[in-house]
Design a protein around this motif. Structure first.
Motif, PDB file in Angstrom:
ATOM      1  N   ILE A  18       0.829  -1.205   0.000  1.00  0.00           N
ATOM      2  CA  ILE A  18       0.000   0.000   0.000  1.00  0.00           C
ATOM      3  C   ILE A  18       0.863   1.254   0.000  1.00  0.00           C
ATOM      4  CG2 ILE A  18      -1.513   1.400   1.489  1.00  0.00           C
ATOM      5  CD1 ILE A  18      -2.919  -1.245   2.267  1.00  0.00           C
ATOM      6  N   SER A  19       1.874   1.264   0.856  1.00  0.00           N
ATOM      7  CA  SER A  19       2.683   2.474   1.049  1.00  0.00           C
ATOM      8  C   SER A  19       3.867   2.586   0.099  1.00  0.00           C
ATOM      9  CB  SER A  19       3.195   2.539   2.492  1.00  0.00           C
ATOM     10  OG  SER A  19       4.124   1.504   2.742  1.00  0.00           O
ATOM     11  N   ARG A 100      -9.204   5.327   2.734  1.00  0.00           N
ATOM     12  CA  ARG A 100     -10.266   4.352   2.426  1.00  0.00           C
ATOM     13  C   ARG A 100      -9.973   3.625   1.120  1.00  0.00           C
ATOM     14  NH1 ARG A 100     -14.808   8.394   4.466  1.00  0.00           N
ATOM     15  NH2 ARG A 100     -14.928   7.636   6.603  1.00  0.00           N
ATOM     16  N   THR A 101      -9.560   4.382   0.113  1.00  0.00           N
ATOM     17  CA  THR A 101      -9.258   3.797  -1.192  1.00  0.00           C
ATOM     18  C   THR A 101      -8.111   2.791  -1.091  1.00  0.00           C
ATOM     19  OG1 THR A 101      -9.994   5.804  -2.314  1.00  0.00           O
ATOM     20  CG2 THR A 101      -8.562   4.338  -3.571  1.00  0.00           C
ATOM     21  N   LEU A 102      -7.127   3.111  -0.284  1.00  0.00           N
ATOM     22  CA  LEU A 102      -5.975   2.214  -0.116  1.00  0.00           C
ATOM     23  C   LEU A 102      -6.300   0.995   0.745  1.00  0.00           C
ATOM     24  CD1 LEU A 102      -3.106   4.830   0.419  1.00  0.00           C
ATOM     25  CD2 LEU A 102      -3.551   3.458  -1.639  1.00  0.00           C
ATOM     26  N   GLY A 103      -7.433   1.017   1.422  1.00  0.00           N
ATOM     27  CA  GLY A 103      -7.825  -0.118   2.262  1.00  0.00           C
ATOM     28  C   GLY A 103      -7.182  -0.127   3.634  1.00  0.00           C
ATOM     29  N   VAL A 127      -3.533   7.803   8.249  1.00  0.00           N
ATOM     30  CA  VAL A 127      -2.815   8.176   7.027  1.00  0.00           C
ATOM     31  C   VAL A 127      -1.647   9.100   7.371  1.00  0.00           C
ATOM     32  CG1 VAL A 127      -2.967   9.409   4.816  1.00  0.00           C
ATOM     33  CG2 VAL A 127      -4.799   7.849   5.504  1.00  0.00           C
ATOM     34  N   GLN A 128      -1.925  10.109   8.183  1.00  0.00           N
ATOM     35  CA  GLN A 128      -0.867  11.047   8.575  1.00  0.00           C
ATOM     36  C   GLN A 128       0.228  10.340   9.362  1.00  0.00           C
ATOM     37  OE1 GLN A 128      -3.430  13.795  10.633  1.00  0.00           O
ATOM     38  NE2 GLN A 128      -3.521  15.192   8.881  1.00  0.00           N
ATOM     39  N   ALA A 129      -0.145   9.454  10.266  1.00  0.00           N
ATOM     40  CA  ALA A 129       0.835   8.724  11.076  1.00  0.00           C
ATOM     41  C   ALA A 129       1.673   7.785  10.213  1.00  0.00           C
ATOM     42  CB  ALA A 129       0.133   7.954  12.189  1.00  0.00           C
ATOM     43  N   LEU A 130       1.058   7.197   9.200  1.00  0.00           N
ATOM     44  CA  LEU A 130       1.799   6.328   8.287  1.00  0.00           C
ATOM     45  C   LEU A 130       2.880   7.125   7.554  1.00  0.00           C
ATOM     46  CD1 LEU A 130       2.192   3.548   6.978  1.00  0.00           C
ATOM     47  CD2 LEU A 130       0.410   4.182   5.321  1.00  0.00           C
ATOM     48  N   ILE A 131       2.546   8.332   7.136  1.00  0.00           N
ATOM     49  CA  ILE A 131       3.528   9.208   6.478  1.00  0.00           C
ATOM     50  C   ILE A 131       4.696   9.498   7.427  1.00  0.00           C
ATOM     51  CG2 ILE A 131       3.927  11.534   5.554  1.00  0.00           C
ATOM     52  CD1 ILE A 131       0.933  11.415   4.606  1.00  0.00           C
ATOM     53  N   MET A 146       9.272  10.712  -0.253  1.00  0.00           N
ATOM     54  CA  MET A 146       8.561  11.214  -1.426  1.00  0.00           C
ATOM     55  C   MET A 146       8.222  10.087  -2.391  1.00  0.00           C
ATOM     56  SD  MET A 146      10.426  14.885  -1.909  1.00  0.00           S
ATOM     57  CE  MET A 146       9.253  15.609  -3.051  1.00  0.00           C
ATOM     58  N   HIS A 147       9.084   9.084  -2.475  1.00  0.00           N
ATOM     59  CA  HIS A 147       8.772   7.919  -3.312  1.00  0.00           C
ATOM     60  C   HIS A 147       7.511   7.235  -2.785  1.00  0.00           C
ATOM     61  CE1 HIS A 147       9.248   4.303  -5.711  1.00  0.00           C
ATOM     62  NE2 HIS A 147       9.048   3.626  -4.600  1.00  0.00           N
ATOM     63  N   ALA A 148       7.421   7.055  -1.472  1.00  0.00           N
ATOM     64  CA  ALA A 148       6.244   6.415  -0.877  1.00  0.00           C
ATOM     65  C   ALA A 148       4.993   7.275  -1.081  1.00  0.00           C
ATOM     66  CB  ALA A 148       6.478   6.146   0.610  1.00  0.00           C
ATOM     67  N   LEU A 149       5.114   8.585  -0.892  1.00  0.00           N
ATOM     68  CA  LEU A 149       3.977   9.486  -1.095  1.00  0.00           C
ATOM     69  C   LEU A 149       3.498   9.432  -2.545  1.00  0.00           C
ATOM     70  CD1 LEU A 149       5.111  12.622   0.955  1.00  0.00           C
ATOM     71  CD2 LEU A 149       3.430  10.885   1.613  1.00  0.00           C
ATOM     72  N   ASN A 150       4.439   9.347  -3.456  1.00  0.00           N
ATOM     73  CA  ASN A 150       4.110   9.229  -4.866  1.00  0.00           C
ATOM     74  C   ASN A 150       3.399   7.895  -5.122  1.00  0.00           C
ATOM     75  OD1 ASN A 150       4.181   9.226  -7.733  1.00  0.00           O
ATOM     76  ND2 ASN A 150       6.000  10.496  -7.700  1.00  0.00           N
ATOM     77  N   HIS A 151       3.925   6.823  -4.552  1.00  0.00           N
ATOM     78  CA  HIS A 151       3.345   5.490  -4.706  1.00  0.00           C
ATOM     79  C   HIS A 151       1.887   5.449  -4.212  1.00  0.00           C
ATOM     80  CE1 HIS A 151       3.310   1.073  -4.820  1.00  0.00           C
ATOM     81  NE2 HIS A 151       2.642   1.158  -3.687  1.00  0.00           N
ATOM     82  N   MET A 152       1.631   6.127  -3.099  1.00  0.00           N
ATOM     83  CA  MET A 152       0.275   6.143  -2.527  1.00  0.00           C
ATOM     84  C   MET A 152      -0.658   7.111  -3.257  1.00  0.00           C
ATOM     85  SD  MET A 152       0.801   5.792   1.595  1.00  0.00           S
ATOM     86  CE  MET A 152       2.063   7.034   1.797  1.00  0.00           C
ATOM     87  N   GLY A 153      -0.116   7.922  -4.140  1.00  0.00           N
ATOM     88  CA  GLY A 153      -0.944   8.863  -4.876  1.00  0.00           C
ATOM     89  C   GLY A 153      -1.144  10.196  -4.178  1.00  0.00           C
ATOM     90  N   LEU A 154      -0.312  10.483  -3.187  1.00  0.00           N
ATOM     91  CA  LEU A 154      -0.440  11.747  -2.458  1.00  0.00           C
ATOM     92  C   LEU A 154       0.235  12.905  -3.169  1.00  0.00           C
ATOM     93  CD1 LEU A 154      -0.055  10.468   1.175  1.00  0.00           C
ATOM     94  CD2 LEU A 154      -1.936  11.839   0.302  1.00  0.00           C
ATOM     95  N   ILE A 155       1.309  12.635  -3.864  1.00  0.00           N
ATOM     96  CA  ILE A 155       2.010  13.670  -4.630  1.00  0.00           C
ATOM     97  C   ILE A 155       2.319  13.098  -6.001  1.00  0.00           C
ATOM     98  CG2 ILE A 155       3.027  14.782  -2.593  1.00  0.00           C
ATOM     99  CD1 ILE A 155       5.685  13.394  -3.326  1.00  0.00           C
TER     100      ILE A 155
END
Length: 167
Positions: A18-19, A100-103, A127-131, A146-155
């Protein structure tokens, strides 16, 4: 149903998928999914969620600077400009929907007093704590974060854009 503090190997693998990030310190990940008032941690992931929101905002700002947008220009979501786009990217509603979308709901540890449904505030905190957990576990490595944020669709920007900013 009483949930356990420790994540199973399957849950850990699912959260890594997911992340887009594989944790070295499993305790950070376990803390990130603890809702306030859970059976295991009274404060739960509250402190991590504050760090996560700050980390997300920092990454958005860095990419905004790197894309060369001025505050007066009309930004788009894809190039993560400033003002409206920035606020939308880090908004409560967007983070809740993304979780929710990420499950993430099936991984969040709730207390016995919760009916089993993850409330919007609990999803937001998770979500914030996971970041934050990703940022801290990576030794505050912005590239990995940033790679993880990109992977999750945040950036949609990358750390390479930020590095080229100073050139």
């Amino acid at each position: 149903m009483v949930q356990q503090l420790s994540l199973s190997n399957e849950e850990e693998v699912a959260l890594a998928q997911i992340s887009g990030y594989r944790f070295k310190n499993k305790r950070l990940l376990e803390t990130a999914i603890q809702s306030r008032g859970s059976n295991f941690l009274w404060q739960g992931n509250e402190r991590l969620s504050v760090v996560g929101q700050t980390t997300l905002t920092m990454c958005i700002e860095l990419i905004g600077c790197a894309t060369g947008r001025d505050k007066g220009e009309q930004p788009t979501i894809t190039d993560i400009g400033m003002d409206t786009s920035r606020q939308e990217l880090a908004s409560r509603e967007r983070l809740i929907q993304l979780g929710r979308t990420l499950g993430l709901a099936k991984f969040i540890r709730l207390g016995n007093s919760c009916p089993g449904t993850v409330a919007p505030r609990q999803m937001l905190s998770a979500v914030q704590a996971l970041i934050a957990a990703i940022y801290l576990d990576s030794s505050m490595d912005l590239q990995q974060t940033m790679h993880a944020l990109n992977h999750m669709g945040l950036i949609s920007g990358t750390y390479d854009q930020v590095l080229r900013y100073g050139e």
